[in-house]
Design a protein around this motif. Structure first.
Motif, PDB file in Angstrom:
ATOM      1  N   VAL A  49      38.368  23.033  35.006  1.00 48.22           N
ATOM      2  CA  VAL A  49      38.735  24.423  35.302  1.00 48.22           C
ATOM      3  C   VAL A  49      40.110  24.461  35.985  1.00 48.22           C
ATOM      4  O   VAL A  49      40.971  25.287  35.653  1.00 48.22           O
ATOM      5  N   LYS A  50      40.339  23.514  36.898  1.00 47.47           N
ATOM      6  CA  LYS A  50      41.656  23.425  37.548  1.00 47.47           C
ATOM      7  C   LYS A  50      42.742  23.140  36.493  1.00 47.47           C
ATOM      8  O   LYS A  50      43.810  23.760  36.511  1.00 47.47           O
ATOM      9  N   CYS A  51      42.446  22.242  35.582  1.00 54.51           N
ATOM     10  CA  CYS A  51      43.402  21.899  34.510  1.00 54.51           C
ATOM     11  C   CYS A  51      43.709  23.155  33.672  1.00 54.51           C
ATOM     12  O   CYS A  51      44.873  23.436  33.360  1.00 54.51           O
ATOM     13  N   ALA A  52      42.666  23.940  33.369  1.00 59.55           N
ATOM     14  CA  ALA A  52      42.860  25.163  32.565  1.00 59.55           C
ATOM     15  C   ALA A  52      43.762  26.152  33.310  1.00 59.55           C
ATOM     16  O   ALA A  52      44.634  26.797  32.711  1.00 59.55           O
ATOM     17  N   ILE A  53      43.582  26.258  34.635  1.00 66.09           N
ATOM     18  CA  ILE A  53      44.414  27.183  35.423  1.00 66.09           C
ATOM     19  C   ILE A  53      45.856  26.676  35.437  1.00 66.09           C
ATOM     20  O   ILE A  53      46.805  27.436  35.227  1.00 66.09           O
ATOM     21  N   GLU A  54      46.019  25.378  35.702  1.00 67.38           N
ATOM     22  CA  GLU A  54      47.386  24.822  35.785  1.00 67.38           C
ATOM     23  C   GLU A  54      48.125  24.969  34.453  1.00 67.38           C
ATOM     24  O   GLU A  54      49.333  25.214  34.434  1.00 67.38           O
ATOM     25  N   ALA A  87      43.931  30.684  30.246  1.00 65.42           N
ATOM     26  CA  ALA A  87      43.374  32.054  30.208  1.00 65.42           C
ATOM     27  C   ALA A  87      44.489  33.082  30.023  1.00 65.42           C
ATOM     28  O   ALA A  87      44.343  34.035  29.244  1.00 65.42           O
ATOM     29  N   ASP A  88      45.615  32.898  30.713  1.00 65.98           N
ATOM     30  CA  ASP A  88      46.726  33.864  30.601  1.00 65.98           C
ATOM     31  C   ASP A  88      47.317  33.848  29.197  1.00 65.98           C
ATOM     32  O   ASP A  88      47.681  34.894  28.658  1.00 65.98           O
ATOM     33  N   THR A  89      47.401  32.656  28.603  1.00 65.20           N
ATOM     34  CA  THR A  89      47.979  32.545  27.254  1.00 65.20           C
ATOM     35  C   THR A  89      47.076  33.251  26.235  1.00 65.20           C
ATOM     36  O   THR A  89      47.560  34.000  25.368  1.00 65.20           O
ATOM     37  N   ILE A  90      45.766  33.044  26.366  1.00 66.25           N
ATOM     38  CA  ILE A  90      44.824  33.692  25.428  1.00 66.25           C
ATOM     39  C   ILE A  90      44.819  35.206  25.662  1.00 66.25           C
ATOM     40  O   ILE A  90      44.754  35.996  24.712  1.00 66.25           O
ATOM     41  N   GLU A  91      44.935  35.612  26.930  1.00 68.77           N
ATOM     42  CA  GLU A  91      44.935  37.049  27.273  1.00 68.77           C
ATOM     43  C   GLU A  91      46.124  37.763  26.603  1.00 68.77           C
ATOM     44  O   GLU A  91      45.991  38.879  26.112  1.00 68.77           O
TER      45      GLU A  91
END
Ligand SMILES: C[S@@+](CC[C@H](N)C(=O)[O-])C[C@H]1O[C@@H](n2cnc3c(N)ncnc32)[C@H](O)[C@@H]1O
Length: 358
Positions: free
Chosen positions: A36-41, A45-49
């Motif tokens: 989850v930390k790796c996904a945030i870094e 989520a922002d890219t998919i959004e």
């Protein structure tokens, strides 16, 4: 003879079967936080959004500038854990990723975002303290897991390490953005009749600025240690004041303490509460405390496990902090000289609102 498919090395029966499955959650337990930390870094989520419609692996990897095989493996676990969903893109048989309610918590901005809190809890300094937990629990071990790891308590460590101080304040602010709207919606009456409010240990002032926006008749005073106040941004309706809550608290109609008292033992809570009592108006004054209350037997309460984990976080990261039952809150408030209090649970939330009256 070889065992049958239904046998497990843990024995027979449902509980044994479950143990054979559940133990792997702990063997590889850190993986979920790390991924989850790796996904945030990476900003997944922002890219998919930002993408219009389901985003294919190819598009996601090229936007992130990452190796598609690695992104695929990271996304496979995240989707399995309900972060993101897979949906047809509408172009042939292609499948893409879309946001899920859980992955919206990983956005860097947004009403559900807890990204900064996850980055704080998974930071090397916070994780290092967990390695000293057993020593802290042993009666003759280190007095604090965080001090065992860093040689100073969290607040002194933050004063000496501005980067960690920023991580802590940003993490707390992300929790406030989730928690304060629930307080405003769930207990608006608590703020009626209050013209000035001091947020004791208010961090960078986000919580108070949200309260002042919702209840614009309130003048806000955000009070915290000098190294926190010196880097806090200006906020409308909020005056920043630096100081030490063990010495004195700025005067106001009411005092607000969110996620502060749980950092301290009972004697220190009594000292802080007495300083708050001295600071508030005698007639309409009150202290508003936002804390998790452990051990309540509430029907359909799915958050008790999170409260028990928060209690362990307090054991790892603070010197004397702890989660308290309602009886323990009552003892602390009466020892500090308050004449009465009430507890308002906040629906499906980790925390409750405690109003204490002088
Ligand atoms: C867990 S944080 C909570 C921050 C904020 N209330 C929130 O919920 O986001 C605890 C805060 O207490 C502050 N604090 C610690 N010791 C303090 C003291 N002696 N006087 C004033 N503030 C203090 C810390 O700097 C930190 O901002």
């Amino acid at each position: 003879m070889e065992g049958t498919d239904s046998d497990s090395q843990f024995g027979d029966g449902e509980e044994a079967q479950a143990a054979g499955v559940d133990i792997w959650k702990y063997v590889f337990g850190f993986t979920n936080m790390a991924v989850v930390k790796c996904a945030i870094e990476l900003g997944i989520a922002d890219t998919i959004e930002k993408h219009d419609g389901p985003m294919t692996l190819e598009d996601l990897s090229s936007s992130l500038g990452c190796d598609p095989c690695s992104v695929y493996r990271v996304m496979r676990l995240l989707v399995h854990n309900n972060f993101f969903k897979e949906k047809p893109t509408g172009q042939g048989t292609a499948i893409g990723y879309v946001q899920s309610p859980l992955s919206s918590c990983l956005l860097r901005q947004g009403k559900n975002s807890l990204a900064d809190l996850i980055l704080l809890e998974s930071s090397p300094a916070m994780v290092a303290a967990w390695h000293c937990l057993a020593s802290r629990v042993r009666a003759n071990g280190v007095s604090s897991a965080f001090e065992g790891a860093h040689g100073a308590d969290l607040w002194k460590y933050c004063a000496a390490n501005p980067d960690h101080n920023k991580l802590l304040q940003d993490g707390m602010a992300s929790a406030s953005r989730v928690l304060v709207p629930a307080i405003i919606e769930g207990c608006p009456g608590v703020f009626q009749g209050i013209n000035s409010l001091v947020d004791v240990g208010g961090g960078n002032g986000i919580a108070l600025s949200l309260l002042v926006k919702a209840f614009p008749w309130i003048q806000g005073i955000n009070f915290d240690l000098p190294h926190v106040i010196s880097v806090a941004s200006e906020r409308d309706g909020v005056k920043h004041v630096g100081g030490n809550m063990f010495e004195s608290v700025p005067s106001a109609d009411a005092a607000f303490l969110m996620w502060v008292l749980h950092d301290w033992n009972d004697d220190d809570c009594v000292k802080i509460l007495k300083k708050c009592k001295e600071a508030i108006a005698r007639d309409k004054g009150k202290v508003i405390i936002i804390e998790a209350i452990v051990g309540e037997k509430k029907e359909n309460d799915k958050l008790e496990y999170a409260r028990l984990m928060l209690d362990m976080v307090l054991m790892a990261h603070t010197t004397k902090g702890k989660g308290r039952t309602s009886k323990e809150w009552e003892d602390v408030l009466f020892k500090a000289g308050f004449s009465g209090f009430n507890i308002k649970p906040l629906g499906a939330a980790l925390h409750s609102v405690i109003e204490a009256f002088p």
